[in-house]
Design an enzyme around this catalytic site. Sequence first.
Site, PDB file in Angstrom:
ATOM      1  N   SER A 182       0.889  -1.287  -0.003  1.00 17.25           N
ATOM      2  CA  SER A 182       0.013  -0.006  -0.157  1.00 17.25           C
ATOM      3  C   SER A 182       0.997   1.275  -0.068  1.00 17.25           C
ATOM      4  CB  SER A 182      -0.849   0.001   1.117  1.00 17.25           C
ATOM      5  OG  SER A 182      -1.688  -1.039   1.151  1.00 17.25           O
ATOM      6  N   LEU A 184       0.108   4.227  -1.028  1.00 24.74           N
ATOM      7  CA  LEU A 184      -0.456   5.344  -0.375  1.00 24.74           C
ATOM      8  C   LEU A 184      -0.761   5.242   1.149  1.00 24.74           C
ATOM      9  CD1 LEU A 184      -2.462   6.846  -3.164  1.00 24.74           C
ATOM     10  CD2 LEU A 184      -0.270   7.433  -2.465  1.00 24.74           C
ATOM     11  N   ASP A 185      -0.564   4.307   1.621  1.00 21.88           N
ATOM     12  CA  ASP A 185      -0.484   4.138   3.163  1.00 21.88           C
ATOM     13  C   ASP A 185       0.827   4.718   3.727  1.00 21.88           C
ATOM     14  OD1 ASP A 185      -3.257   2.821   3.660  1.00 21.88           O
ATOM     15  OD2 ASP A 185      -2.525   0.940   3.738  1.00 21.88           O
ATOM     16  N   ASP A 186       1.841   4.220   3.034  1.00 21.09           N
ATOM     17  CA  ASP A 186       3.244   4.635   3.468  1.00 21.09           C
ATOM     18  C   ASP A 186       3.055   6.237   3.177  1.00 21.09           C
ATOM     19  OD1 ASP A 186       3.979   2.257   4.538  1.00 21.09           O
ATOM     20  OD2 ASP A 186       5.359   1.656   2.748  1.00 21.09           O
ATOM     21  N   GLN A 216      -6.459  10.905   1.328  1.00 17.93           N
ATOM     22  CA  GLN A 216      -5.540   9.655   0.877  1.00 17.93           C
ATOM     23  C   GLN A 216      -5.521   9.512  -0.563  1.00 17.93           C
ATOM     24  OE1 GLN A 216      -6.138   5.821   2.256  1.00 17.93           O
ATOM     25  NE2 GLN A 216      -3.978   5.269   2.331  1.00 17.93           N
TER      26      GLN A 216
END
Length: 899
Positions: A182, A184-186, A216
């Site tokens: 992920s 776009l989590d990081d 996000q």
Amino acid sequence: MVQVQAETTTRPQSLAGIRVLDFTWVRAGPWGCRWLGTLGAEVIKIEWPQNPDMIRNPGLMSLPGIEPSLNSNYMFNDTNANKLGVTLNVRSEKGMGILKRLIAVSDVIVENYSSRVLQNWGLPFEELNKIKPGIIYVSQAGFGHTGRNHTYQTMGPVAQALSGMTHLSGLPGEEPAGWGWSYLDDTGGMYTAMGVLTALNHRNRTGQGQHVDLSQMIIGIPLNGPALIDLTINGRSLRREGFPTGNRAHWPGTPLLPNYRGPVVAPHNAYRTKGGGYYDWCTIACFSDAEWCSLVEVMGSPEWATDDRFATVRGRLEHQEELDQLIESWTLTVERYEIMERCQAAGVRSMPVQSNKDRVANDPQLRHREMYKEMEHPLLGTHLFQNAPFKMSDSPAFNHRPAPMIGQHNRLIFEGLLGMSHDELVECYDDGTFWPSSMDRYPYVDELMEAGPLTPEEAAEVATPRPLHEADASQRNGADAVDHGPLHGLRVLELSDEKAQWAGKLMADFGADVIKIEPPGGESTRTVGPFYQDVPNRERSLYFWHYNTSKRGITLDLDSEDGRGLFRRLAEGADVILETFKPGYLPSLGLGYDDLKESNPGLIMCSLTPFGQSGPWSGFVTSDLIQLSAGGQMGCCGYNEEDVDDPPPIAGGGGQAWHMGSHYAYIAMMAALNQRAVTGRGQYIDSAVHDACALTTEMHVLTYIYTGEEVRRNTGRHASSPTGFTQPKSQLRCSDGKYVNASLPPLRLTPAQVKTLAEWMDGYGMAGDLMDEKYQDPETIRENGAYIHGLFVKFVGSRTQDEIYHGGQERGFTWGAIRAPDDLVEDGHLNDRGFWTPVEHPELGETFTYPGPAGIYNGSPWRISRRAPLVGEHNAEVLCGELGLTAAELSVLAESGAV
């Protein structure tokens, strides 16, 4: 006993005295708050045992021999390091009262819930600011808090799909490879930390807090910047033959068009190496004929390499298939790290494709940089934790505690910080304010209750609020807060190429006066396409345009004494210098940090280099492809063999290595500015792109640290270890030939969701027997997961992408369309948020549309104040208007080549 990195604890940290209330969950929010804690903030994670952070799930990522519990997830342990943990029932009147007391003694609130949660609690920003004037509230909902789709939700892969990023990763003619973690989590975590630090710098100047409304999904869109403005300015679609280009800069047999990663050159690819194993791959890129000639020598000057077809870049591009096969005939005879050593010794860009194991066990540069150090967790034992990818000379960033066990610090926070009596603490357990009465308590919770009142020594662990340095306090003036960006008043000197110009753009668009200092001929990225109207010219590079908005530009030859003298004078009035030269270059000219700080003790200098200032790889040559190879991104991105024959590891497009490096460098610079607000002192920052990339593959390094397993690539979803849980296929083809990211995990599918899905599918006669009452039994759902998924795949294949995306979101499913950047320009939600930004180019008589910011700063506006500078455009304005040169003196300097 928690093991602290003792050698760094003697110096104060940059966020010491800042208190953060952490309401985040899963990855993006917790990851951002983790780095605030690494920088010294007191981060208090607030949870409720019946609805804790999702990655506390006892069934996920637990270790053999340790009983699964809310404290056994190893990903949670690293993602939430450096935090205190409390439990609080905020849905009760008493719990909400206690929460408001916490808010009143805090500086920052961070959450990444859906868009209306805190408002539904009765805590919009206006109320938070009444409770604690000057508070900073950073939210990161999937689509943000405003716009027509603000109720839509995302997870990392869905945000990537919607932002256009997934489309930029893969092979032509195949479904998107996506990202093997992920991203776009990081990166969402980075923007959480960046939002907090940026707003803190604004508060240091004005005394005012604000709401930072991040999205996000939108975070990912500007990371496709050159592709987007090629679309909005040149009208070039991203849905085209030969795109995306895999690991190549150009796909053979298709029109020669920009790849948005860097120069269009060959060779530029991944190659199998000796051993034939899953990770026996390397990358090689030659940016010039001279580099190609050096590679030929490294390969032993084979006869084929002297063929005239390969003598020029154009020839190598035209015969790329054969070229790559011949290069691979050599790489198959040499081990991947040996190829790296031979190539780098000759000045050829090459690195191994590193796995999650390699980064921990086999990477001497990361070992030299001390990227992994041990700490002990009370339940999980002693393990390595990931360290910061930058070294700060005056206020070090370091890990000081593992993740909290749930409610571990209730006694410390509620007694030590809020002043509760011990009897009140016990009462709050008894009445369900601190622990649900229906749930067994862990032994350590009872030990907290039995321990008696907190001693003064124990209470001293609670942070003391920070003072503001006198020099900064004198500048506090809230009157102009709404008229300028959050970094208004800062002077930044930027001497960078592709490695750090993104960090410079972030500061410039936030209102800093960023002066880009180029050599007299212009900086190298001016020669990188795409170009305006496809006319190559150093003033028409859309790549340069995107990364250099809001900056002023001057030219200086630092190899001349006159150029160095002018730079020294500029440095005397600068707040920050951002540079990307090879290690040792500026000190060799007498322009290193130690030289410049003598006349400017408050100066902050950040050096962002590929591998850092020292270590065995510090002198290596590199590129975006090469960094993603060494950093681990390629190792976990690509296809399953059942989807693509003999698939290579894939580097995602868009220059992402430089973005990763720039994000962490930005965090370090903002942290140093916050430290200066307390001490008045500047400092030196040694930041490395490789370190940043090594941190940016979500759980993969942790998978090796805790299980010893290397991950394998999966099409369109997370890479996973051979014995680990592989996610069901979530990248599904729709009736219009487009794809959606629409996961339907049977282990987490609820009866209510099955009913909602069945009713939707039944409307088209495609529900099978899902309307049967038996599917309201969770065990039946688990047993029939493959069958349910099969019906769902057929349903998706019968509907259009928009039908599945919007229909799913409207029914509460976290799904997203895998969009090309083409699909974003007319997105109504982006228009609602004012995302697309007009930028005037007066010399062309045109105004063009650029991508906007990742979030909305409600108290200090982001804006592009000017288009990228022409070469030397502001020489007279800066050198004459500010340094006092006469026009005649400037003319003489230009004639001599100093400017």
